[in-house]
Design a protein around this motif. Structure first.
Motif, short mmCIF file in Angstrom:
data_model
loop_
_atom_site.label_atom_id
_atom_site.label_comp_id
_atom_site.label_asym_id
_atom_site.label_seq_id
_atom_site.Cartn_x
_atom_site.Cartn_y
_atom_site.Cartn_z
N PHE A 3 0.83 -1.21 0.00
CA PHE A 3 0.00 0.00 0.00
C PHE A 3 0.86 1.26 0.00
CE2 PHE A 3 -3.90 -2.31 1.17
CZ PHE A 3 -4.83 -1.58 0.46
N HIS B 146 -2.45 4.28 -3.60
CA HIS B 146 -3.68 3.48 -3.58
C HIS B 146 -4.87 4.25 -3.02
CE1 HIS B 146 -2.08 -0.34 -4.98
NE2 HIS B 146 -0.97 0.01 -4.35
N PRO B 147 -5.47 5.12 -3.81
CA PRO B 147 -6.66 5.84 -3.34
C PRO B 147 -7.91 4.98 -3.53
CG PRO B 147 -6.03 6.62 -5.52
CD PRO B 147 -5.11 5.50 -5.18
N CYS B 148 -8.08 4.02 -2.64
CA CYS B 148 -9.19 3.07 -2.79
C CYS B 148 -10.54 3.78 -2.88
CB CYS B 148 -9.25 2.11 -1.61
SG CYS B 148 -7.80 1.06 -1.45
N CYS C 87 -11.06 4.33 -6.44
CA CYS C 87 -10.41 3.42 -7.39
C CYS C 87 -11.46 2.57 -8.11
CB CYS C 87 -9.43 2.54 -6.64
SG CYS C 87 -8.61 1.36 -7.72
N ALA D 227 -11.18 -0.35 -9.01
CA ALA D 227 -11.16 -1.75 -8.56
C ALA D 227 -11.74 -1.92 -7.17
CB ALA D 227 -9.73 -2.27 -8.57
N SER D 228 -12.02 -0.83 -6.49
CA SER D 228 -12.48 -0.95 -5.10
C SER D 228 -13.64 -1.92 -5.00
CB SER D 228 -12.90 0.44 -4.61
OG SER D 228 -13.25 0.34 -3.25
N CYS E 17 -10.90 -5.71 -5.65
CA CYS E 17 -9.43 -5.69 -5.65
C CYS E 17 -8.91 -6.66 -4.60
CB CYS E 17 -8.97 -4.26 -5.33
SG CYS E 17 -7.23 -4.14 -4.89
N LEU F 8 -5.86 -6.88 -3.34
CA LEU F 8 -5.01 -6.23 -2.32
C LEU F 8 -5.88 -5.59 -1.25
CD1 LEU F 8 -2.13 -5.28 -1.46
CD2 LEU F 8 -2.57 -3.18 -2.75
N GLN F 9 -6.87 -4.86 -1.67
CA GLN F 9 -7.78 -4.21 -0.72
C GLN F 9 -8.51 -5.27 0.11
OE1 GLN F 9 -11.58 -2.80 -2.20
NE2 GLN F 9 -11.15 -0.75 -1.40
N ARG G 114 -0.87 1.63 -9.13
CA ARG G 114 -1.48 0.51 -8.41
C ARG G 114 -0.69 -0.80 -8.52
NH1 ARG G 114 -4.50 4.80 -9.22
NH2 ARG G 114 -6.74 4.67 -8.87
N VAL H 205 -5.20 -6.05 -9.00
CA VAL H 205 -5.50 -4.67 -8.57
C VAL H 205 -5.94 -3.87 -9.79
CG1 VAL H 205 -3.96 -4.67 -6.54
CG2 VAL H 205 -3.04 -4.15 -8.82
N ALA H 206 -5.95 -2.55 -9.66
CA ALA H 206 -6.42 -1.73 -10.79
C ALA H 206 -5.25 -1.17 -11.59
CB ALA H 206 -7.28 -0.59 -10.28
S1 SF4 Z 1 -5.83 -1.17 -6.65
FE1 SF4 Z 1 -6.89 -1.95 -4.86
S2 SF4 Z 1 -5.69 -1.29 -3.13
FE2 SF4 Z 1 -5.06 -0.07 -4.90
S3 SF4 Z 1 -6.35 1.76 -4.84
FE3 SF4 Z 1 -7.41 0.29 -6.10
S4 SF4 Z 1 -8.77 -0.75 -4.68
FE4 SF4 Z 1 -7.25 0.26 -3.44
#
Ligand code: SF4
Ligand code: SF4
Ligand code: FES
Lengths: 239, 483
Positions: free
Chosen positions: A93, A98-100, A103, A105-106, A109, A111-112, A147, A203-204
């Motif tokens: 992170f 990583h501005p979830c 984002c 992918a939120s 994702c 990782l999140q 990301r 991730v995104a």
């Molecule tokens: S890729 Fe995943 S961890 Fe990174 S900002 Fe996007 S949602 Fe958050």
């Protein structure tokens, strides 16, 4: 039960594997979730992220690259291991941007989702805020280097599934970066939106253009069930 | 906590923190040689960064990113940006389901945000009196004196938030819009949950209006004169001239209700509105081009929404508007405290519109997103809870935002807020002391506009109000801070 069946324990639970399976594959089949990031069931293992590290016969090793062996004793769900995993997630992170909150992918994702599963509330390490470029040169795909967690899934998918060499790493240590095989960015590579490499990113970092936010809040993959619960569901008692 | 500094004898006063206003403000009152109030400035000293921040991001990310610039009306920014991105995506008219889902969310947002301003922030001043002790002049004090207000405050706001959650998945920072449409319709379960309560919400909004009117009628002179002046107004109106908070064309009228412009398409806003930057505030000063910077300022928000439209298309709110407009004796209503009365009528309108939509089967439609031919530029305007909100973007060939200009509601009201503060200072400043009473009255005047400073200046965080009194040479006479 034939001779090829391998039996070993994970956190005291006896499970079975077939020859050639890795620890993570045998655990997946048995309904035991080992946290992971770089591992993808369709790709060759890489042992890149170390999130899947378990204590195997008293020594730590990556479950995604360790073959299952008869009688091995694996510890997975322990506090020290989860603390280490959380520390790895935290470093990923803070080493990226990583501005979830906004984002694309939120909720979808890995990782999140692992951050949530492992109880990562707020990073204790300082954010490094690296200046990384956004590559929008491809008509259908974005490469948002902010990301990237350097898992190499895209590299493996491009080489082994797509028969291309679009992606590769350059640099070492903290300076390691994903790069593409064209000076002018992704738009000058052979990459196509239908390539396997375009759909394996956890991730995104690799995102299909104009396809974002189509799944509403509450219905995204990890809104519905936490990461790993599909695997763990296999162990649920049948009702 | 209050602190007063007196320095260099009686010359300059500063009041810094206006409480119960989002963000923070600083008011400077400048006296002339004769010791009279010459000028009052409501400074906004926060950093403005969002327009730069979103440059380089992909255009479809913008509706989700920009709502983060505001914790108070994120939905308005989500919708405003989404409408601009429809234009970029080449979609002039989204599907009926998409438009009605967005409208439903918008009415929920305007309802809940106006409820917060009226019940939580303004009602302590209005119902307990501007001079009530500060320990009592809060929502708890109101609930003790008027228990039903506490009920309205909680449940009307909650209902608005439920509407937002039902359309966008969560109460704040929802995600509903994608360029060209929306990502879901309204579930039957959510529809039925909202239908159950909506009649009660409409009724409570009406009850709140009645209570407020009783305050107005028992303080007519105060209501009419406090921080007031005639002004121009601007808002969106629908094609039929009726109130429309989500879509339409811009209409501006002068203090005599003569149109300055009307039927202005959002894309043409810059032909009619100019933004001026002043050194002492991060907040821009927009004005109407044809009238120039001296005379071209105007007011937006609930008062403007009622003054600019010809009627309201929902029956209860329309009847309430007719009664409201009678205050203007055939002309417009100009009194600044009328913002609150107008706000309550807007709330009724929103509750009625929500009720209407909950019985519209289009909300369960499945045709959600349209696509079109990409355009390089998009402008959209909606009426946010605090008034006209303009989002303007340019996008490059790689789909990255190359330019952004946001004129938020509070910015539109900037000059008017300054004038209201000056009026209060002229009336309530005696000598060179910033009294508690002066502080209170300045706060009440600013709060009528429901300014959202962090949003207007695109900053993060919250700070208090400071009032400073300056002499003719700019030397500080006194400063008073209210946390
Ligand atoms: S890729 Fe995943 S961890 Fe990174 S900002 Fe996007 S949602 Fe958050
Ligand atoms: S782009 Fe995605 S898949 Fe490729 S290395 Fe980075 S994070 Fe992994
Ligand atoms: S999942 Fe095993 S090392 Fe990454």
């Amino acid at each position: 039960m034939d001779d090829a069946t391998i039996r070993f324990t994970v956190d005291g639970i006896e499970i079975e594997a077939v020859a050639g399976q890795t620890v993570i594959e045998a655990c997946d089949a048995a309904g035991i979730y080992i946290p992971r990031l770089c591992h993808h069931p369709d790709l060759a293992p890489a042992g890149q992220c170390r999130v899947c590290t378990c204590t195997i016969n008293g020594r730590n090793g990556a479950a995604c690259v360790t073959p299952a062996m008869q009688g091995m004793v694996v510890e997975n769900e322990t506090k020290p291991l989860n603390d280490d995993r959380r520390a790895i997630i935290e470093m990923l992170f803070v080493e990226g941007n990583h501005p979830c909150v906004y984002c694309v992918a939120s909720g979808d994702c890995e990782l999140q989702a692992l951050g949530y599963r492992l109880g990562l509330d707020a990073p204790k390490q300082p954010y490094l805020w690296p200046g990384r470029p956004l590559d929008t040169t491809h008509p259908d795909i974005i490469l948002d280097h902010d990301r990237c967690i350097l898992c190499s899934r895209c590299i493996r998918a491009s080489r082994m599934e797509d028969g291309k060499t679009v992606f590769g790493f350059e640099g070492r240590g903290i300076a390691m970066r994903l790069n593409v095989d064209a000076q002018g960015g992704l738009g000058e590579t052979q990459m196509a939106a239908i390539d396997r490499a375009a759909s394996v990113c956890p991730v995104a970092c690799i995102v299909i253009k104009r396809d974002s936010y189509k799944v509403p809040n509450g219905k995204r993959r990890f809104d519905v069930s936490p990461i790993g619960s599909d695997i763990e569901a296999k162990r649920m008692p049948r009702t | 906590m209050t602190d007063i500094e007196l320095s260099r004898g009686p010359r300059k006063i500063v009041i810094d923190p206006v409480t119960r206003v989002e963000g923070h403000g600083k008011v400077t009152i400048r006296l002339n040689e004769a010791g009279e109030v010459e000028q009052a400035r409501f400074h906004v000293v926060e950093f403005r960064g969002f327009e730069r921040f979103i440059q380089g991001r992909m255009y479809w990310e913008v509706p989700v990113i920009v709502q983060r610039l505001c914790g108070i009306c994120p939905v308005s920014h989500h919708l405003g940006a989404a409408k601009a991105m429809d234009v970029i995506a080449g979609v002039d008219q989204v599907t009926p389901t998409a438009e009605k889902m967005r409208r439903l969310m918008h009415y929920g947002q305007v309802l809940q945000s106006n409820a917060v301003n009226f019940f939580h922030l303004a009602s302590p001043d209005l119902l307990l009196g501007f001079d009530a002790p500060v320990e009592q002049r809060n929502i708890i004090g109101v609930m003790n004196a008027f228990p039903e207000v506490g009920k309205w405050a909680i449940f009307i706001r909650k209902f608005g938030q439920q509407v937002i959650a039902a359309t966008g998945g969560r109460r704040i920072h929802p995600r509903l819009c994608v360029p060209g449409g929306v990502n879901q319709n309204l579930s039957i379960e959510n529809r039925d949950m909202l239908r159950k309560d909506v009649d009660q919400i409409v009724q409570w909004c009406r009850d709140a209006l009645e209570l407020h009117k009783s305050f107005v009628h028992s303080h007519e002179a105060l209501h009419e004169n406090f921080a007031s002046f005639p002004s121009s107004y601007m808002s969106l109106v629908g094609a039929d001239g009726g109130m429309d908070l989500y879509d339409g064309t811009l209409r501006a009228i002068d203090a005599d209700n003569t149109p300055i412009f009307e039927g202005v398409q959002p894309a043409d806003y810059a032909d009619y509105i100019v933004e001026e930057v002043r050194s002492w505030s991060y907040m821009k000063f927009p004005h109407i081009r044809s009238l120039g910077r001296e005379h071209g300022w105007y007011r937006v928000g609930p008062l403007a929404q009622l003054n600019c439209c010809a009627f309201i298309g929902t029956p209860i709110a329309n009847a309430a508007r007719t009664e409201f407009m009678a205050q203007g004796r055939g002309g417009l209503v100009h009194s600044t405290l009328s913002y609150h009365w107008a706000r309550l009528i807007c709330m009724i309108h929103c509750a009625e519109k929500i009720r209407e939509l909950l019985f519209d089967d289009d909300l369960q439609g499945t045709d959600l997103v349209l696509t079109g031919t990409r355009r390089p530029e998009g402008v959209a305007i909606i009426e946010a809870p605090r008034g006209t909100l303009i989002h303007h973007y340019t996008v490059d060939d790689n789909d990255q935002v190359s330019g952004a200009n946001l004129i938020v509601s509070t910015t539109n009201n900037n000059e008017a807020m300054n004038r209201s503060v000056k009026q209060v200072a002229v009336e309530y400043l005696t000598g060179h002391e910033i009294t508690e009473g002066l502080l209170n009255h300045i706060e009440v005047a600013i709060r009528a506009y429901d300014p959202c400073l962090s949003c207007a200046t695109h900053a993060i965080g919250q700070m208090p109000l400071v009032v400073t009194l300056e002499d003719a040479d700019g030397a500080v006479i006194a400063t008073r801070v209210k946390q």
